[in-house]
Design a protein around this motif. Structure first.
Motif, PDB file in Angstrom:
ATOM      1  N   GLN A   1       0.775  -1.058  -0.092  1.00 56.33           N
ATOM      2  CA  GLN A   1      -0.088   0.052  -0.249  1.00 56.33           C
ATOM      3  C   GLN A   1       0.779   1.160   0.147  1.00 56.33           C
ATOM      4  OE1 GLN A   1      -2.942  -1.157  -1.022  1.00 56.33           O
ATOM      5  NE2 GLN A   1      -4.132   0.140   0.401  1.00 56.33           N
ATOM      6  N   ARG A   2       1.707   1.410  -1.155  1.00 55.24           N
ATOM      7  CA  ARG A   2       2.562   2.726  -1.371  1.00 55.24           C
ATOM      8  C   ARG A   2       2.005   3.409  -2.302  1.00 55.24           C
ATOM      9  NH1 ARG A   2       8.049   2.833   0.240  1.00 55.24           N
ATOM     10  NH2 ARG A   2       8.364   3.566  -1.793  1.00 55.24           N
ATOM     11  N   TRP A   3       1.876   4.946  -2.192  1.00 60.07           N
ATOM     12  CA  TRP A   3       1.484   5.671  -3.140  1.00 60.07           C
ATOM     13  C   TRP A   3       2.039   5.712  -4.479  1.00 60.07           C
ATOM     14  CZ3 TRP A   3       4.361   9.265  -5.561  1.00 60.07           C
ATOM     15  CH2 TRP A   3       5.676   9.743  -5.074  1.00 60.07           C
ATOM     16  N   ASP A   4       3.303   5.626  -4.573  1.00 60.13           N
ATOM     17  CA  ASP A   4       4.060   5.596  -5.731  1.00 60.13           C
ATOM     18  C   ASP A   4       3.756   4.343  -6.454  1.00 60.13           C
ATOM     19  OD1 ASP A   4       5.402   3.995  -3.724  1.00 60.13           O
ATOM     20  OD2 ASP A   4       7.385   4.840  -4.237  1.00 60.13           O
ATOM     21  N   ASP A   5       3.705   2.969  -5.968  1.00 60.09           N
ATOM     22  CA  ASP A   5       3.292   1.942  -6.509  1.00 60.09           C
ATOM     23  C   ASP A   5       1.916   1.957  -7.317  1.00 60.09           C
ATOM     24  OD1 ASP A   5       5.874   0.721  -5.653  1.00 60.09           O
ATOM     25  OD2 ASP A   5       4.779  -0.261  -3.916  1.00 60.09           O
ATOM     26  N   TRP A   6       0.957   2.653  -6.520  1.00 56.39           N
ATOM     27  CA  TRP A   6      -0.280   2.671  -7.283  1.00 56.39           C
ATOM     28  C   TRP A   6      -0.483   3.675  -8.080  1.00 56.39           C
ATOM     29  CZ3 TRP A   6      -4.104  -0.564  -6.757  1.00 56.39           C
ATOM     30  CH2 TRP A   6      -4.104  -1.547  -5.975  1.00 56.39           C
ATOM     31  N   LEU A   7       0.409   4.962  -7.980  1.00 57.14           N
ATOM     32  CA  LEU A   7       0.336   5.665  -9.161  1.00 57.14           C
ATOM     33  C   LEU A   7       0.753   4.992 -10.467  1.00 57.14           C
ATOM     34  CD1 LEU A   7       1.142   9.352  -7.541  1.00 57.14           C
ATOM     35  CD2 LEU A   7      -1.302   8.283  -8.276  1.00 57.14           C
ATOM     36  N   VAL A   8       2.038   4.512 -10.267  1.00 60.95           N
ATOM     37  CA  VAL A   8       2.630   3.898 -11.494  1.00 60.95           C
ATOM     38  C   VAL A   8       1.660   2.592 -12.066  1.00 60.95           C
ATOM     39  CG1 VAL A   8       4.319   2.262 -12.094  1.00 60.95           C
ATOM     40  CG2 VAL A   8       4.837   4.136 -10.669  1.00 60.95           C
ATOM     41  N   PHE A   9       0.830   2.017 -11.225  1.00 56.53           N
ATOM     42  CA  PHE A   9      -0.171   1.044 -11.651  1.00 56.53           C
ATOM     43  C   PHE A   9      -1.274   1.753 -12.470  1.00 56.53           C
ATOM     44  CE2 PHE A   9      -4.103  -1.486 -10.755  1.00 56.53           C
ATOM     45  CZ  PHE A   9      -3.589  -2.675 -11.538  1.00 56.53           C
ATOM     46  N   LEU A  10      -1.643   3.113 -11.876  1.00 60.16           N
ATOM     47  CA  LEU A  10      -2.811   3.567 -12.590  1.00 60.16           C
ATOM     48  C   LEU A  10      -2.168   4.178 -14.026  1.00 60.16           C
ATOM     49  CD1 LEU A  10      -5.181   5.594 -12.540  1.00 60.16           C
ATOM     50  CD2 LEU A  10      -3.855   7.193 -11.648  1.00 60.16           C
ATOM     51  N   ALA A  11      -1.035   4.674 -14.061  1.00 60.06           N
ATOM     52  CA  ALA A  11      -0.591   5.040 -15.296  1.00 60.06           C
ATOM     53  C   ALA A  11      -0.392   4.020 -16.319  1.00 60.06           C
ATOM     54  CB  ALA A  11       0.473   5.849 -14.917  1.00 60.06           C
ATOM     55  N   ARG A  12       0.296   2.945 -15.846  1.00 63.63           N
ATOM     56  CA  ARG A  12       0.256   1.974 -16.900  1.00 63.63           C
ATOM     57  C   ARG A  12      -1.178   1.459 -17.371  1.00 63.63           C
ATOM     58  NH1 ARG A  12       4.792  -1.126 -13.263  1.00 63.63           N
ATOM     59  NH2 ARG A  12       6.803   0.083 -14.255  1.00 63.63           N
TER      60      ARG A  12
ATOM     61  N   LEU B   1      -3.018   8.656  -0.884  1.00 64.81           N
ATOM     62  CA  LEU B   1      -1.969   9.678  -0.858  1.00 64.81           C
ATOM     63  C   LEU B   1      -1.691  10.744   0.068  1.00 64.81           C
ATOM     64  CD1 LEU B   1      -2.859  10.612  -4.661  1.00 64.81           C
ATOM     65  CD2 LEU B   1      -0.697   9.375  -3.937  1.00 64.81           C
ATOM     66  N   ILE B   2      -2.789  11.181   0.651  1.00 63.87           N
ATOM     67  CA  ILE B   2      -2.764  11.903   1.955  1.00 63.87           C
ATOM     68  C   ILE B   2      -2.141  11.100   3.091  1.00 63.87           C
ATOM     69  CG2 ILE B   2      -4.411  13.040   3.563  1.00 63.87           C
ATOM     70  CD1 ILE B   2      -6.477  13.393   1.274  1.00 63.87           C
ATOM     71  N   THR B   3      -2.587   9.885   3.425  1.00 61.09           N
ATOM     72  CA  THR B   3      -1.898   9.005   4.383  1.00 61.09           C
ATOM     73  C   THR B   3      -0.293   8.997   4.560  1.00 61.09           C
ATOM     74  OG1 THR B   3      -3.672   7.701   4.833  1.00 61.09           O
ATOM     75  CG2 THR B   3      -1.770   6.830   5.664  1.00 61.09           C
ATOM     76  N   ASP B   4       0.131   9.170   3.295  1.00 64.90           N
ATOM     77  CA  ASP B   4       1.635   8.862   3.064  1.00 64.90           C
ATOM     78  C   ASP B   4       2.179  10.448   2.822  1.00 64.90           C
ATOM     79  OD1 ASP B   4       1.709   6.147   2.877  1.00 64.90           O
ATOM     80  OD2 ASP B   4       2.109   5.852   0.890  1.00 64.90           O
ATOM     81  N   GLY B   5       1.566  11.444   2.995  1.00 66.51           N
ATOM     82  CA  GLY B   5       2.247  12.747   3.293  1.00 66.51           C
ATOM     83  C   GLY B   5       1.931  13.620   2.179  1.00 66.51           C
ATOM     84  N   PHE B   6       0.969  13.408   1.318  1.00 66.03           N
ATOM     85  CA  PHE B   6       0.494  14.408   0.530  1.00 66.03           C
ATOM     86  C   PHE B   6      -0.599  15.321   1.378  1.00 66.03           C
ATOM     87  CE2 PHE B   6       1.979  11.540  -2.416  1.00 66.03           C
ATOM     88  CZ  PHE B   6       2.384  12.198  -3.858  1.00 66.03           C
ATOM     89  N   THR B   7      -0.802  16.681   0.887  1.00 65.87           N
ATOM     90  CA  THR B   7      -1.931  17.438   1.232  1.00 65.87           C
ATOM     91  C   THR B   7      -2.978  17.135   0.482  1.00 65.87           C
ATOM     92  OG1 THR B   7      -1.602  19.111  -0.191  1.00 65.87           O
ATOM     93  CG2 THR B   7      -0.207  19.522   1.894  1.00 65.87           C
ATOM     94  N   ALA B   8      -4.180  17.412   0.866  1.00 62.12           N
ATOM     95  CA  ALA B   8      -5.301  17.069   0.055  1.00 62.12           C
ATOM     96  C   ALA B   8      -5.226  17.554  -1.495  1.00 62.12           C
ATOM     97  CB  ALA B   8      -6.594  17.585   0.880  1.00 62.12           C
ATOM     98  N   GLU B   9      -4.760  18.927  -1.354  1.00 63.03           N
ATOM     99  CA  GLU B   9      -4.756  19.509  -2.842  1.00 63.03           C
ATOM    100  C   GLU B   9      -3.440  18.673  -3.202  1.00 63.03           C
ATOM    101  OE1 GLU B   9      -4.053  24.102  -4.316  1.00 63.03           O
ATOM    102  OE2 GLU B   9      -2.811  23.389  -2.759  1.00 63.03           O
TER     103      GLU B   9
ATOM    104  N   ALA C   1      10.539  13.719  -4.181  1.00 62.82           N
ATOM    105  CA  ALA C   1      11.450  14.880  -3.760  1.00 62.82           C
ATOM    106  C   ALA C   1      10.646  16.013  -3.090  1.00 62.82           C
ATOM    107  CB  ALA C   1      12.252  15.293  -4.841  1.00 62.82           C
ATOM    108  N   GLU C   2       9.556  16.359  -3.434  1.00 62.83           N
ATOM    109  CA  GLU C   2       8.640  17.333  -2.895  1.00 62.83           C
ATOM    110  C   GLU C   2       8.423  16.935  -1.647  1.00 62.83           C
ATOM    111  OE1 GLU C   2       4.445  19.256  -4.190  1.00 62.83           O
ATOM    112  OE2 GLU C   2       5.986  19.884  -5.366  1.00 62.83           O
ATOM    113  N   LEU C   3       7.897  15.587  -1.644  1.00 60.40           N
ATOM    114  CA  LEU C   3       7.391  15.048  -0.206  1.00 60.40           C
ATOM    115  C   LEU C   3       8.495  15.178   0.723  1.00 60.40           C
ATOM    116  CD1 LEU C   3       5.114  11.855  -0.882  1.00 60.40           C
ATOM    117  CD2 LEU C   3       4.280  14.230  -0.064  1.00 60.40           C
ATOM    118  N   ALA C   4       9.606  14.783   0.473  1.00 58.44           N
ATOM    119  CA  ALA C   4      10.853  14.607   1.329  1.00 58.44           C
ATOM    120  C   ALA C   4      11.235  15.916   1.693  1.00 58.44           C
ATOM    121  CB  ALA C   4      12.129  14.016   0.727  1.00 58.44           C
ATOM    122  N   ALA C   5      11.026  17.106   0.883  1.00 60.89           N
ATOM    123  CA  ALA C   5      11.146  18.419   1.353  1.00 60.89           C
ATOM    124  C   ALA C   5      10.037  19.143   2.190  1.00 60.89           C
ATOM    125  CB  ALA C   5      11.546  19.341   0.149  1.00 60.89           C
TER     126      ALA C   5
END
Length: 210
Positions: free
Chosen positions: A75-86, A123-131, A200-204
């Motif tokens: 359940q990682r945000w990046d894995d799911w966004l990659v899956f969505l894109a593909r 995405l929000i749980t993993d650190g993104f804001t709602a926006e 990178a944006e999440l890390a910063a």
């Protein structure tokens, strides 16, 4: 009363066949009804208008392209966004005007809305804001559909020798064409850039830098 043996799935399948044959602009409920051998009014029992049919067609091509064996095991945000894109790219490439169809459709089905709720919350749980979560989805989805549309358009251009002769001698076009020739690799590279930028944006972000 509905026509005997006629259901939403049968209508959608004929509509997708029509999409491949005549394109999105020429597609109509009247044309679909003719191929089904029913009066156009029979379709209105299942779809109020053409927009509702387009919504269901887009949902169908995503379902057809969905390969659950490739779904992320984590359940990682990046894995799911990659899956969505593909998945979206694969879906768009299966039909003529697939990109236009996707852009014109609405996620009205309960399972589509539930999926979006789940993905945005992840995405929000993993650190993104709602926006930020909304922008991340839009960026990845727009990239996947847009690149698939460009791939299909390049295939059309390649069929016209006159166009190739006119623009092929220019170094800028030649460089772009060479880079895009390996479509899967080019797609994955662009997707990697998108995801890495988000990482990178999440890390910063202040909450993740403490």
């Amino acid at each position: 009363m509905p026509a005997a043996g006629l259901d939403r799935d049968a209508i959608v399948r004929v509509a997708l066949t029509q999409l491949d044959e005549v394109g999105l602009e020429a597609l109509s409920l009247r044309r679909v009804a003719k191929d089904l051998g029913v009066h156009p009014s029979a379709l209105y029992y299942h779809f109020t208008n053409k927009q509702e049919l387009l919504d269901e067609m887009a949902r169908a091509i995503i379902a057809d392209a969905l390969n659950l064996a490739d779904a992320p095991h984590r359940q990682r945000w990046d894995d799911w966004l990659v899956f969505l894109a593909r998945t979206q790219r694969r879906a768009v490439r299966t039909h003529r005007d697939g990109a236009i169809l996707m852009f014109r459709s609405r996620p009205t089905a309960a399972d589509q809305l539930a999926y979006l709720d789940t993905l945005i919350q992840l995405l929000i749980t993993d650190g993104f804001t709602a926006e930020g979560a909304g922008r991340a989805f839009s960026a990845v989805s727009g990239y996947a559909i847009g690149i698939a549309a460009a791939e299909q358009q390049r295939a059309n251009i390649a069929l016209d020798p006159a166009v190739l002769e006119k623009i092929g001698a220019h170094s800028g076009f030649a460089t772009i064409a060479e880079a895009a020739a390996a479509e899967d690799a080019a797609f994955e590279h662009g997707l990697h850039w998108l995801i890495e930028g988000m990482r990178a944006e999440l890390a910063a972000a202040p909450s993740n830098s403490a």
